[in-house]
Design an enzyme around this catalytic site. Sequence first.
Site, PDB file in Angstrom:
ATOM      1  N   LYS A  38       0.797  -1.318   0.009  1.00  0.00           N
ATOM      2  CA  LYS A  38      -0.036  -0.115  -0.111  1.00  0.00           C
ATOM      3  C   LYS A  38       0.949   1.286  -0.217  1.00  0.00           C
ATOM      4  CE  LYS A  38      -0.176  -0.574   5.048  1.00  0.00           C
ATOM      5  NZ  LYS A  38      -0.857  -1.045   6.270  1.00  0.00           N
ATOM      6  N   TYR A 245      17.028  30.009   6.477  1.00  0.00           N
ATOM      7  CA  TYR A 245      16.112  30.716   7.136  1.00  0.00           C
ATOM      8  C   TYR A 245      16.183  30.910   8.451  1.00  0.00           C
ATOM      9  CZ  TYR A 245      13.072  30.544   3.194  1.00  0.00           C
ATOM     10  OH  TYR A 245      12.255  30.723   1.576  1.00  0.00           O
TER      11      TYR A 245
HETATM   12  C1  PLP Z   1      -0.103  -1.785   6.600  1.00  0.00           C
HETATM   13  C2  PLP Z   1      -0.565  -3.150   7.195  1.00  0.00           C
HETATM   14  C3  PLP Z   1       0.391  -4.451   7.142  1.00  0.00           C
HETATM   15  C4  PLP Z   1       1.746  -4.349   7.216  1.00  0.00           C
HETATM   16  O1  PLP Z   1       2.409  -3.698   8.427  1.00  0.00           O
HETATM   17  P1  PLP Z   1       3.890  -3.678   8.636  1.00  0.00           P
HETATM   18  O2  PLP Z   1       3.880  -2.922  10.103  1.00  0.00           O
HETATM   19  O3  PLP Z   1       4.220  -2.562   7.834  1.00  0.00           O
HETATM   20  O4  PLP Z   1       4.532  -4.758   8.597  1.00  0.00           O
HETATM   21  C5  PLP Z   1      -0.173  -5.691   7.468  1.00  0.00           C
HETATM   22  N1  PLP Z   1      -1.518  -5.769   7.735  1.00  0.00           N
HETATM   23  C6  PLP Z   1      -2.468  -4.574   7.761  1.00  0.00           C
HETATM   24  C7  PLP Z   1      -3.931  -4.832   7.819  1.00  0.00           C
HETATM   25  C8  PLP Z   1      -1.874  -3.550   7.414  1.00  0.00           C
HETATM   26  O5  PLP Z   1      -2.686  -2.298   7.402  1.00  0.00           O
END
Ligand code: PLP
Length: 345
Positions: A38, A245
């Site tokens: 994702k 800055y």
């Molecule tokens: C993002 C996510 C993962 C992966 O988690 P990590 O901590 O990055 O390994 C797994 N399961 C779900 C439901 C997630 O939302």
Amino acid sequence: MPELPLHAKLTVDVGALAANWQALARACAPAECGAAIKADGYGLGARMVLETLAKAGCRRFYVAHWHEVPPLLPLPEGVTVAVLHGVMPDEIGAVLDLPAVPVLSTPAQVAAWRATGRPCEAMVDTGLNRLGLAPAEAPGLLAGLDLRVLHSHLACAEEPGHPLNEVQRQAFADVAARVPAAARALANSGGIGLGRGWHFTLTRPGIGLYGGGAGPDGGRLRAVAGLSARILQLRDVPAGATIGYGATFTAGRHSRIATVALGYADGYVRALGNRGQALAGGIACPAAGRVSMDLAAFDVTDAPGLAEGDWLDIDFDLPRVAALTGRSQYELLTGLGGRYARVCR
Ligand SMILES: *Cc1c(COP(=O)(O)O)cnc(C)c1O
């Protein structure tokens, strides 16, 4: 038209990416190991991550939004994609043409999807209280569906000693025993490190693939993302000159300052001002002054031989930068933004 220049580069070490998945997959065996890709593969490029990990043997990929599916197409043979946000009942018509399945998490989603007769995955909530069906209602609601995977998600996987880990493991084992599903998945990257009892038949690591978090044996996984930026200008300043800055950095000696094309709009967060570093052939060059939106400055006095136009490696070691900035490794990676030339090595 010739290709327009980009002045910041995100280098993805695909060998390290594949090796991290293999290390996690070995730690899970005989459970299967999937991959969370994702947020554009945690900022590194979801299509490239999918292709790399599919070659390494990964078969199941997870995105959050349906919009993340089309850039992954066509899927390699034998690969499946599931959408963690599920599908709202009024959206079903829009997603039926895509080769992906929803991870359903409300009774309304389950009822609407049942009418399609299609396969699906489902999430039960065992204590995170985020998305998911209640364990008590899940067996009744899911009965008769072509359920490919039953999921739950851990709240405290990064804290091995946290009592909620065992509470969630037990709650998931109980509900999984009452819901017929082809596979059962609880663990993210941190959950893999908790041990065999948390692996069930499938895992969903994300951050570990990209070199973040702790490895399955508590050690580190391999770094995957490297940042570099072009030196747009070099300037020599006398002792006492201030940089950037707010004039927050004062040169303590006659100094050479490199201004590079990297700023907080590129995820080089403001907390790295006067704290981060660049690396010129192994020589540490400290950040000089505040980070601007599109620019940052480094003191390269100790790294002679740099020229305008050179690429400067920027230290983006995840644990170190997270500790320096108070940001999570997840935020650092997913915040990198769209102004990089993305290259694989
Ligand atoms: C993002 C996510 C993962 C992966 O988690 P990590 O901590 O990055 O390994 C797994 N399961 C779900 C439901 C997630 O939302």
